[in-house]
Design a protein around this motif. Structure first.
Motif, PDB file in Angstrom:
ATOM      1  N   GLN A 214       0.558 -12.216   1.868  1.00 19.19           N
ATOM      2  CA  GLN A 214       1.805 -11.315   2.787  1.00 19.19           C
ATOM      3  C   GLN A 214       1.597 -11.245   4.319  1.00 19.19           C
ATOM      4  O   GLN A 214       2.684 -11.528   4.978  1.00 19.19           O
ATOM      5  CB  GLN A 214       1.852  -9.948   2.246  1.00 19.19           C
TER       6      GLN A 214
ATOM      7  N   SER B 166       7.466  -8.795   2.149  1.00 22.62           N
ATOM      8  CA  SER B 166       6.577  -7.734   2.365  1.00 22.62           C
ATOM      9  C   SER B 166       5.563  -7.505   1.050  1.00 22.62           C
ATOM     10  O   SER B 166       4.489  -7.284   1.182  1.00 22.62           O
ATOM     11  CB  SER B 166       7.079  -6.696   3.034  1.00 22.62           C
ATOM     12  N   GLN B 167       5.945  -7.704   0.053  1.00 22.35           N
ATOM     13  CA  GLN B 167       5.605  -7.470  -1.173  1.00 22.35           C
ATOM     14  C   GLN B 167       4.990  -8.927  -1.768  1.00 22.35           C
ATOM     15  O   GLN B 167       4.367  -8.672  -2.974  1.00 22.35           O
ATOM     16  CB  GLN B 167       6.747  -7.234  -2.429  1.00 22.35           C
TER      17      GLN B 167
ATOM     18  N   TYR C 125       7.985  -0.255 -16.491  1.00 26.83           N
ATOM     19  CA  TYR C 125       7.105   0.094 -15.263  1.00 26.83           C
ATOM     20  C   TYR C 125       6.482   1.281 -15.302  1.00 26.83           C
ATOM     21  O   TYR C 125       4.974   1.151 -15.194  1.00 26.83           O
ATOM     22  CB  TYR C 125       7.854  -0.316 -13.979  1.00 26.83           C
TER      23      TYR C 125
ATOM     24  N   LEU D 233       2.153   2.033 -15.997  1.00 28.79           N
ATOM     25  CA  LEU D 233       1.247   2.687 -15.290  1.00 28.79           C
ATOM     26  C   LEU D 233       0.407   3.651 -16.202  1.00 28.79           C
ATOM     27  O   LEU D 233      -0.239   4.394 -15.455  1.00 28.79           O
ATOM     28  CB  LEU D 233       2.134   3.443 -14.036  1.00 28.79           C
TER      29      LEU D 233
ATOM     30  N   TYR E  77      -4.159   2.772 -20.285  1.00 36.93           N
ATOM     31  CA  TYR E  77      -5.540   2.586 -19.732  1.00 36.93           C
ATOM     32  C   TYR E  77      -5.906   1.082 -19.619  1.00 36.93           C
ATOM     33  O   TYR E  77      -6.564   0.905 -18.520  1.00 36.93           O
ATOM     34  CB  TYR E  77      -6.286   3.243 -21.230  1.00 36.93           C
TER      35      TYR E  77
ATOM     36  N   LEU F 214      -5.167  -1.289 -17.663  1.00 28.32           N
ATOM     37  CA  LEU F 214      -4.241  -1.855 -16.670  1.00 28.32           C
ATOM     38  C   LEU F 214      -4.374  -3.210 -16.027  1.00 28.32           C
ATOM     39  O   LEU F 214      -3.642  -3.739 -15.809  1.00 28.32           O
ATOM     40  CB  LEU F 214      -4.080  -0.757 -15.471  1.00 28.32           C
ATOM     41  N   GLU F 215      -5.667  -3.570 -16.210  1.00 27.37           N
ATOM     42  CA  GLU F 215      -5.946  -4.950 -16.157  1.00 27.37           C
ATOM     43  C   GLU F 215      -4.988  -5.950 -16.546  1.00 27.37           C
ATOM     44  O   GLU F 215      -4.643  -6.914 -15.826  1.00 27.37           O
ATOM     45  CB  GLU F 215      -7.431  -5.501 -16.299  1.00 27.37           C
TER      46      GLU F 215
ATOM     47  N   CYS G  13      -1.298  -5.662 -14.674  1.00 29.49           N
ATOM     48  CA  CYS G  13      -0.928  -5.801 -13.356  1.00 29.49           C
ATOM     49  C   CYS G  13       0.320  -6.820 -13.065  1.00 29.49           C
ATOM     50  O   CYS G  13       1.120  -6.268 -12.260  1.00 29.49           O
ATOM     51  CB  CYS G  13      -1.908  -5.925 -12.539  1.00 29.49           C
TER      52      CYS G  13
ATOM     53  N   ASN H 198       3.062  -1.884   1.315  1.00 25.55           N
ATOM     54  CA  ASN H 198       3.077  -3.028   0.363  1.00 25.55           C
ATOM     55  C   ASN H 198       1.939  -3.844   0.284  1.00 25.55           C
ATOM     56  O   ASN H 198       1.627  -4.187  -0.793  1.00 25.55           O
ATOM     57  CB  ASN H 198       4.435  -4.092   0.627  1.00 25.55           C
ATOM     58  N   LEU H 199       1.301  -4.208   1.320  1.00 30.06           N
ATOM     59  CA  LEU H 199      -0.169  -4.643   1.488  1.00 30.06           C
ATOM     60  C   LEU H 199      -0.936  -3.878   0.499  1.00 30.06           C
ATOM     61  O   LEU H 199      -1.897  -4.428  -0.309  1.00 30.06           O
ATOM     62  CB  LEU H 199      -0.595  -4.880   2.869  1.00 30.06           C
TER      63      LEU H 199
ATOM     64  N   TYR I 274      -0.130  -1.765  -1.860  1.00 30.02           N
ATOM     65  CA  TYR I 274       0.251  -1.721  -3.111  1.00 30.02           C
ATOM     66  C   TYR I 274      -0.136  -3.154  -4.145  1.00 30.02           C
ATOM     67  O   TYR I 274      -0.637  -3.187  -5.029  1.00 30.02           O
ATOM     68  CB  TYR I 274       1.727  -1.867  -3.365  1.00 30.02           C
ATOM     69  N   VAL I 275       0.025  -4.256  -3.252  1.00 30.76           N
ATOM     70  CA  VAL I 275      -0.485  -5.578  -3.857  1.00 30.76           C
ATOM     71  C   VAL I 275      -2.133  -5.558  -3.907  1.00 30.76           C
ATOM     72  O   VAL I 275      -2.516  -6.113  -4.955  1.00 30.76           O
ATOM     73  CB  VAL I 275       0.033  -6.702  -3.062  1.00 30.76           C
TER      74      VAL I 275
ATOM     75  N   LEU J 124      -2.959  -3.473  -7.080  1.00 32.67           N
ATOM     76  CA  LEU J 124      -2.797  -4.432  -8.356  1.00 32.67           C
ATOM     77  C   LEU J 124      -3.878  -5.332  -8.300  1.00 32.67           C
ATOM     78  O   LEU J 124      -3.776  -6.039  -9.798  1.00 32.67           O
ATOM     79  CB  LEU J 124      -1.388  -4.734  -8.206  1.00 32.67           C
TER      80      LEU J 124
ATOM     81  N   TYR K 276      -9.889  -3.801 -10.313  1.00 33.42           N
ATOM     82  CA  TYR K 276     -10.412  -3.593 -11.709  1.00 33.42           C
ATOM     83  C   TYR K 276     -10.076  -2.289 -12.110  1.00 33.42           C
ATOM     84  O   TYR K 276      -9.776  -2.151 -13.363  1.00 33.42           O
ATOM     85  CB  TYR K 276     -11.791  -3.973 -11.799  1.00 33.42           C
ATOM     86  N   ASN K 277     -10.298  -1.395 -11.336  1.00 35.34           N
ATOM     87  CA  ASN K 277     -10.441  -0.027 -11.549  1.00 35.34           C
ATOM     88  C   ASN K 277      -9.059   0.630 -11.623  1.00 35.34           C
ATOM     89  O   ASN K 277      -8.836   1.637 -10.733  1.00 35.34           O
ATOM     90  CB  ASN K 277     -11.320   0.712 -10.941  1.00 35.34           C
ATOM     91  N   LEU K 278      -7.962  -0.021 -12.076  1.00 40.30           N
ATOM     92  CA  LEU K 278      -6.675   0.420 -12.145  1.00 40.30           C
ATOM     93  C   LEU K 278      -6.501   1.849 -12.442  1.00 40.30           C
ATOM     94  O   LEU K 278      -5.458   2.465 -11.916  1.00 40.30           O
ATOM     95  CB  LEU K 278      -5.701  -0.622 -12.856  1.00 40.30           C
ATOM     96  N   GLU K 279      -7.349   2.433 -13.445  1.00 37.71           N
ATOM     97  CA  GLU K 279      -6.860   3.724 -13.929  1.00 37.71           C
ATOM     98  C   GLU K 279      -6.842   4.834 -12.816  1.00 37.71           C
ATOM     99  O   GLU K 279      -5.740   5.483 -12.979  1.00 37.71           O
ATOM    100  CB  GLU K 279      -7.857   4.056 -14.745  1.00 37.71           C
TER     101      GLU K 279
ATOM    102  N   CYS L 274      -3.275   4.183 -10.341  1.00 39.24           N
ATOM    103  CA  CYS L 274      -1.810   4.132 -11.005  1.00 39.24           C
ATOM    104  C   CYS L 274      -0.792   4.950  -9.908  1.00 39.24           C
ATOM    105  O   CYS L 274       0.228   4.479  -9.661  1.00 39.24           O
ATOM    106  CB  CYS L 274      -1.619   4.466 -12.428  1.00 39.24           C
TER     107      CYS L 274
ATOM    108  N   ILE M 155      -0.511   3.078  -6.915  1.00 37.97           N
ATOM    109  CA  ILE M 155       0.523   2.156  -6.863  1.00 37.97           C
ATOM    110  C   ILE M 155       1.895   2.516  -6.755  1.00 37.97           C
ATOM    111  O   ILE M 155       2.613   1.851  -5.992  1.00 37.97           O
ATOM    112  CB  ILE M 155       0.064   1.372  -8.187  1.00 37.97           C
ATOM    113  N   ARG M 156       2.237   3.458  -7.646  1.00 39.55           N
ATOM    114  CA  ARG M 156       3.424   4.188  -7.754  1.00 39.55           C
ATOM    115  C   ARG M 156       3.914   4.603  -6.136  1.00 39.55           C
ATOM    116  O   ARG M 156       5.094   4.480  -5.977  1.00 39.55           O
ATOM    117  CB  ARG M 156       3.299   5.270  -8.672  1.00 39.55           C
TER     118      ARG M 156
END
Lengths: 112, 112, 112, 112
Positions: free
Chosen positions: B4, B59-60, C25, C29, C32, C34-35, C38, D22-23, D25-26, D29, D32-35, D38, D41-42
């Protein structure tokens, strides 16, 4: 995060107001007497955008649903006040759709 | 997903075009001779929205950057053609900003 | 400028796709694992935005309805392809809503 | 209708916050540790959208600039609070950009 499915009627009201505002916007742009319509053109266009933004936010289950609904209601009320100055079918339809949207927004403001 | 940060200049060009379109939109709504301006009012407003949408997408790091840029360039070109009919400062500034935005969009269309 | 009222079913299809994308969406989110989600999170969010933008454009009777519908159909198709990798109810509902939106967009591409 | 040119620095602050959100956010995403991410991200995604909406509204010289800025500041503050839980460069940059945006929004709330 609230249950987005609960918002279905609110989203529909926002979309109907967006459509009525846009129909009025386009109809006004075709009129001859544009001098008296410039404020109406401006507010219907802005109202259509905030209604669409509100629908999108509700659809995502935004935690700011109450605040966004409050803003949307305020813009709809300004749109109603302006459209009330113009005696034609599309303005009356815009007023009706915006009034319903205001009601649905106020419902969200209480719930939030 | 593209980088980005590479889009910084493109996003800036979209935002500048959005601003110039909106300035022209508001200036036109204040004119007396609105009959000749209704198409210009409509296209500057729509162009401002697509420029903003393009900036948000870039931007995304959207994977559809090329397609969105192509649409944005097309709307900017229609906006330039309409503004060219009106001899005033804000229309000239709108043309200049939209031209730069078209260039940046074409750069993305090649890259995509 | 085309007759916006003709677009009523198309706008509705866009709004339904926006809602289904946003429900998916938000549901993703909360997962669990999530990998593996994405890309699905990203595309459902982007698809919701382009559907909303398309609804707004159609509602204004945009002269670029055909081009915007083409973009919307492309993003919906990418969203369908991604959701098809995930075996759950909200992804299936998202696929269904996006498929209907693609059909309506293709109808606009022919008409434009 | 206020002078849109006065809003130049405010619009820029909104766009910078949109970009930083946005940077982040991306970047989130791709983790690895997305839990644990979340909520981040939202909120970054939602904040990016309200910042863009605010920029568009200011750019049109909206009469609701004060109310929209108030909403934007509130969402930015929620975004700052969430990003503060995550110790990495993009979250720090997001916090910084959102803080500046809050300042500029508060300036508008006083002026409105």
């Amino acid at each position: 995060m609230t249950n987005q499915k609960l918002y279905h009627a609110h989203i529909e009201a926002c979309v109907e107001a967006m459509n009525a505002c846009n129909l009025s916007y386009v109809a006004n742009l075709k009129e001859y007497n544009l001098e008296k319509l410039c404020e109406c053109i401006r507010i219907t266009r802005e109202c259509a955008e905030i209604c669409s933004f509100t629908a999108q936010s509700l659809s995502q289950g935004s935690q700011f649903a109450g605040e966004i609904a409050e803003l949307c209601a305020k813009v709809c009320e300004a749109c109603i006040a302006e459209c009330a100055k113009h005696n034609n079918q599309h303005s009356r339809e815009c007023i009706e759709a915006c009034r319903h949207c205001v009601e649905m927004c106020k419902d969200l403001m209480v719930a939030a």
